[in-house]
Design a protein around this motif. Sequence first.
Motif, PDB file in Angstrom:
ATOM      1  N   TRP A  30      11.978  11.543  -5.466  1.00  0.00           N
ATOM      2  CA  TRP A  30      10.765  11.022  -4.835  1.00  0.00           C
ATOM      3  C   TRP A  30      11.058  10.617  -3.394  1.00  0.00           C
ATOM      4  O   TRP A  30      11.606   9.556  -3.132  1.00  0.00           O
ATOM      5  CB  TRP A  30      10.205   9.841  -5.615  1.00  0.00           C
ATOM      6  N   GLY A  31      10.687  11.495  -2.477  1.00  0.00           N
ATOM      7  CA  GLY A  31      10.806  11.210  -1.055  1.00  0.00           C
ATOM      8  C   GLY A  31      12.189  10.751  -0.646  1.00  0.00           C
ATOM      9  O   GLY A  31      13.210  11.288  -1.086  1.00  0.00           O
ATOM     10  N   LEU A  32      12.205   9.731   0.196  1.00  0.00           N
ATOM     11  CA  LEU A  32      13.462   9.161   0.670  1.00  0.00           C
ATOM     12  C   LEU A  32      13.655   7.738   0.171  1.00  0.00           C
ATOM     13  O   LEU A  32      14.412   6.969   0.762  1.00  0.00           O
ATOM     14  CB  LEU A  32      13.486   9.182   2.209  1.00  0.00           C
ATOM     15  N   LYS A  33      12.989   7.389  -0.906  1.00  0.00           N
ATOM     16  CA  LYS A  33      13.111   6.038  -1.438  1.00  0.00           C
ATOM     17  C   LYS A  33      14.534   5.779  -1.936  1.00  0.00           C
ATOM     18  O   LYS A  33      15.243   6.709  -2.348  1.00  0.00           O
ATOM     19  CB  LYS A  33      12.115   5.825  -2.582  1.00  0.00           C
ATOM     20  N   PRO A  34      14.963   4.513  -1.919  1.00  0.00           N
ATOM     21  CA  PRO A  34      16.298   4.189  -2.440  1.00  0.00           C
ATOM     22  C   PRO A  34      16.508   4.667  -3.869  1.00  0.00           C
ATOM     23  O   PRO A  34      17.621   5.025  -4.253  1.00  0.00           O
ATOM     24  CB  PRO A  34      16.334   2.656  -2.347  1.00  0.00           C
ATOM     25  N   SER A  35      15.427   4.704  -4.653  1.00  0.00           N
ATOM     26  CA  SER A  35      15.551   5.136  -6.045  1.00  0.00           C
ATOM     27  C   SER A  35      15.938   6.609  -6.157  1.00  0.00           C
ATOM     28  O   SER A  35      16.385   7.058  -7.214  1.00  0.00           O
ATOM     29  CB  SER A  35      14.235   4.891  -6.790  1.00  0.00           C
ATOM     30  N   GLU A  54       6.282  13.764  -2.698  1.00  0.00           N
ATOM     31  CA  GLU A  54       5.565  12.613  -2.139  1.00  0.00           C
ATOM     32  C   GLU A  54       4.093  12.789  -2.461  1.00  0.00           C
ATOM     33  O   GLU A  54       3.624  13.900  -2.740  1.00  0.00           O
ATOM     34  CB  GLU A  54       5.786  12.545  -0.623  1.00  0.00           C
ATOM     35  N   GLU A  65       0.151   2.421  -7.816  1.00  0.00           N
ATOM     36  CA  GLU A  65       0.702   1.200  -8.402  1.00  0.00           C
ATOM     37  C   GLU A  65      -0.186   0.657  -9.515  1.00  0.00           C
ATOM     38  O   GLU A  65       0.276  -0.048 -10.408  1.00  0.00           O
ATOM     39  CB  GLU A  65       0.882   0.122  -7.329  1.00  0.00           C
ATOM     40  N   ASP A  83       9.113  11.586   7.835  1.00  0.00           N
ATOM     41  CA  ASP A  83      10.448  11.333   8.385  1.00  0.00           C
ATOM     42  C   ASP A  83      10.629  12.134   9.671  1.00  0.00           C
ATOM     43  O   ASP A  83      10.802  13.356   9.638  1.00  0.00           O
ATOM     44  CB  ASP A  83      11.510  11.718   7.361  1.00  0.00           C
ATOM     45  N   ASP A 150       7.310  -0.284   4.211  1.00  0.00           N
ATOM     46  CA  ASP A 150       6.857   1.079   3.918  1.00  0.00           C
ATOM     47  C   ASP A 150       7.853   2.081   4.502  1.00  0.00           C
ATOM     48  O   ASP A 150       8.252   1.975   5.660  1.00  0.00           O
ATOM     49  CB  ASP A 150       5.469   1.285   4.537  1.00  0.00           C
ATOM     50  N   GLN A 151       8.254   3.066   3.691  1.00  0.00           N
ATOM     51  CA  GLN A 151       9.256   4.036   4.126  1.00  0.00           C
ATOM     52  C   GLN A 151       8.822   4.805   5.367  1.00  0.00           C
ATOM     53  O   GLN A 151       9.654   5.224   6.171  1.00  0.00           O
ATOM     54  CB  GLN A 151       9.542   5.026   2.993  1.00  0.00           C
ATOM     55  N   SER A 152       7.526   4.991   5.544  1.00  0.00           N
ATOM     56  CA  SER A 152       7.058   5.780   6.678  1.00  0.00           C
ATOM     57  C   SER A 152       7.246   5.061   8.004  1.00  0.00           C
ATOM     58  O   SER A 152       7.248   5.700   9.060  1.00  0.00           O
ATOM     59  CB  SER A 152       5.583   6.147   6.501  1.00  0.00           C
TER      60      SER A 152
END
Length: 219
Positions: A30-35, A54, A65, A83, A150-152
């Motif tokens: 999932w994207g660049l999330k830490p998870s 994403e 959510e 990114d 927010d990652q963005s």
Amino acid sequence: MLKIPFLQTFLPDHDLRRLPTPDVQAVIGWGLKPSAAAGRKLAAARGLPYIALEDGFLRSVGLGEAGATSLSLSVDDLGIYYDATRPSRLERLIETAPDWCDSAMKARARALVDRIVETGLSKTNMGGPLDRSLLRPGRRVLIVDQTAGDQSIAGGLASPESFLDMVAAGRKQGCIPPEALGGLTLIDTDVRGADLLAEVDVVYAVTSALGFEAVLRLG
């Protein structure tokens, strides 16, 4: 990742597996999330492509959510659209558009944009009608805040200071009179984005998707 509803439908050309096996050809996260860090690390260690997923630009009716099912996904084998530190598949498609986007495709895209604007569709399609009594008469400027972390924001080469710069830019260009900065109208309830955009003259955003939706309507 496999808990995402309809994931196999979104990715019909992929044989999805929960755990890596010797014949795995790519890693999806999932994207660049830490998870997703473990997946990116595994892909790098094995020399495999990492495919980032994403939310799509027309995601759902309600927030993820809150359990709203995603109706679209962005699938990127180069980076991810928010990114700015690396290329993304969306960026590459835009750069090479003259090679694949013919007149029929352009007409279809124009019709889809017009339809999105006419119907008031947005990324999450949530919120009620705007209470116009909150609005002041005259020129209106919409300043879009975002969720902290927010990652963005980092992906867009921005920072918390960028939001202060955004307000300063509005003041510098004369959109927000200095005497009005202390009396901004805060709208922190669920309001349809299309309703807000229909009532303003200028939109300032850092990396919020509402900025993209503003380009469709005000650009």
